[in-house]
Design a protein around this motif. Structure first.
Motif, PDB file in Angstrom:
ATOM      1  N   GLN A 160      -6.222  -5.355   1.777  1.00 53.25           N
ATOM      2  CA  GLN A 160      -6.890  -4.275   1.337  1.00 53.25           C
ATOM      3  C   GLN A 160      -8.084  -4.031   2.192  1.00 53.25           C
ATOM      4  O   GLN A 160      -9.061  -3.101   2.124  1.00 53.25           O
ATOM      5  CB  GLN A 160      -7.520  -4.304   0.037  1.00 53.25           C
ATOM      6  CG  GLN A 160      -6.543  -3.988  -1.250  1.00 53.25           C
ATOM      7  CD  GLN A 160      -6.951  -4.493  -2.449  1.00 53.25           C
ATOM      8  OE1 GLN A 160      -7.921  -5.374  -2.750  1.00 53.25           O
ATOM      9  NE2 GLN A 160      -6.877  -3.583  -3.477  1.00 53.25           N
TER      10      GLN A 160
ATOM     11  N   ALA B 247      -3.662   3.241   3.521  1.00 48.00           N
ATOM     12  CA  ALA B 247      -3.986   1.872   2.946  1.00 48.00           C
ATOM     13  C   ALA B 247      -2.826   1.163   3.398  1.00 48.00           C
ATOM     14  O   ALA B 247      -2.889  -0.152   3.702  1.00 48.00           O
ATOM     15  CB  ALA B 247      -4.245   2.068   1.488  1.00 48.00           C
TER      16      ALA B 247
ATOM     17  N   HIS C 125     -11.311  -7.649  -3.810  1.00 54.13           N
ATOM     18  CA  HIS C 125     -10.389  -7.063  -2.730  1.00 54.13           C
ATOM     19  C   HIS C 125      -9.629  -8.369  -2.064  1.00 54.13           C
ATOM     20  O   HIS C 125     -10.149  -9.329  -1.894  1.00 54.13           O
ATOM     21  CB  HIS C 125     -11.192  -6.621  -1.814  1.00 54.13           C
ATOM     22  CG  HIS C 125     -11.770  -5.097  -2.377  1.00 54.13           C
ATOM     23  ND1 HIS C 125     -12.949  -4.946  -2.719  1.00 54.13           N
ATOM     24  CD2 HIS C 125     -10.936  -3.746  -2.237  1.00 54.13           C
ATOM     25  CE1 HIS C 125     -12.995  -3.737  -3.031  1.00 54.13           C
ATOM     26  NE2 HIS C 125     -12.119  -2.766  -2.739  1.00 54.13           N
TER      27      HIS C 125
END
Length: 357
Positions: A149, A306, A126
């Motif tokens: 993220q 997101a 990530h």
């Protein structure tokens, strides 16, 4: 440090594992088998859970010279992610399965098993950072804004963060990650990024929901209650949706219409002009905190997708609920989405949106 590196079969997690090896950690790679039949999940660039991916992860581990295992977490994934996804859509809400996977699988089931086996931490690819401050581990946005993220990690708690590593957190552009992978001899340096929902290989979310939840025809109505179309299942729609409505009665002013509300109890979908999507406040349930809970009201940033633009807001903790009041109206916020709240670049916590106003 003994580190369990989650290797999806993509370039990000492979480079993350490589950096841990370079740092002198005792690294073991693990690929998560999330489907009883991985060949049904995808081929090519969609998703992140195919048989092809497990082979790619194993080859990367071989290049790095680290032990590698495949863990079958398909039952946990089905119960915690797939069934939750179906239940939320059936209730007229819009869930985020990637966020739920982080919460229920990667940083819960995997971390729990890893700690039991004597590992000190779990690492993933990530794009996010952590920082220790006064004995507390803070979760921060990645300095690579386009790849950040941190939103899908907003459900993690302090105990999980204490055992989590994100080697790609420092300023690293995706092109640099691919160049680094190529220099290390990782052939997946040119492998496309995964997209869409891993357990819907076709990308046809509406079709997947219909195959699992069935067809149930109902009315599409405008904001005045007049029938303007029909649908095969309210679960196929989400607030803010514009395409795929197939309305039989056009708007009087000719402007496009958007989904304003989904009501499973009446099996109706309400549509209307974009301005009726404007949201100034939302109520969140099931709050989580990356550090200690924050009491009362405070000023911060709220993000509900997101890659949505975080917006200034007044955030209040109301027992087991959260109130978020935006400074300016925003569009397309749907119940079921997660709202993640930030203090600058620091992730404070999250909640599931139950209501918008």
């Amino acid at each position: 440090m003994r580190v369990l590196a989650a290797m999806s079969g993509g370039v990000d997690s492979a480079v993350a594992a490589a950096r841990l090896v370079d740092a002198g950690h005792d690294v073991t790679g693990v690929h998560l088998a999330l489907s009883k039949n991985p060949q049904t999940y995808r081929s090519g660039a969609r998703g992140c859970c195919s048989l092809e991916d497990s082979h790619d992860a194993r080859r990367a581990a071989d290049v790095l010279g680290i032990p590698f295992y495949v863990w079958d977490l398909s039952d946990e994934f089905d119960a915690g992610v797939v069934q939750d996804f179906l239940a939320e859509y059936a209730a007229g809400r819009t869930p985020n399965p990637c966020l739920r996977c982080n919460e229920k699988i990667k940083f819960a089931a995997v971390l729990e098993r890893g700690l039991a086996l004597g590992f000190d931490a779990v690492a993933t690819g990530h794009y996010a950072r952590t920082r220790s401050e006064g004995g507390t581990v803070q979760l921060l946005r990645s300095t690579e804004e386009r790849k950040d993220q941190s939103y899908v990690l907003g459900v993690l708690n302090q105990e999980q963060l204490r055992h989590s590593l994100f080697p790609l957190g420092p300023a690293t552009a995706k092109a640099e990650i691919r160049a680094e992978a190529a220099a290390r001899g990782l052939y997946l340096a040119k492998k496309p990024d995964s997209h869409d929902i891993c357990f819907i290989p076709s990308g046809d979310t509406a079709g997947f929901l219909t195959s699992r939840l069935g067809r149930r025809t109902g009315d599409i109505v405008d904001d005045h209650g007049a029938v303007v179309g029909a649908h095969a299942g309210a679960h196929q729609f989400t607030v803010g949706q514009r395409h795929g409505l197939h309305l039989s009665v056009p708007a009087a002013d000719g402007r496009p219409r958007y989904v304003l509300a989904v009501s499973p109890s009446t099996n109706t979908v309400t549509v209307g002009p974009k301005e009726l999507l404007a949201v100034r406040a939302m109520t969140g349930i099931r709050p989580t905190w990356t550090e200690a809970p924050v009491a009362g009201a405070w000023r911060g940033l709220a993000q509900w997708r997101a890659h949505a633009e975080p917006m200034p807001a007044t955030i209040r903790a109301l027992g087991e609920q959260m109130s978020v009041e935006l400074d300016e109206p925003a569009h397309g916020i749907a119940p079921g989405q997660a709202v993640v709240y930030y203090d600058g670049e620091r992730v404070v916590g999250s909640a599931t949106i139950a209501e918008t106003r």
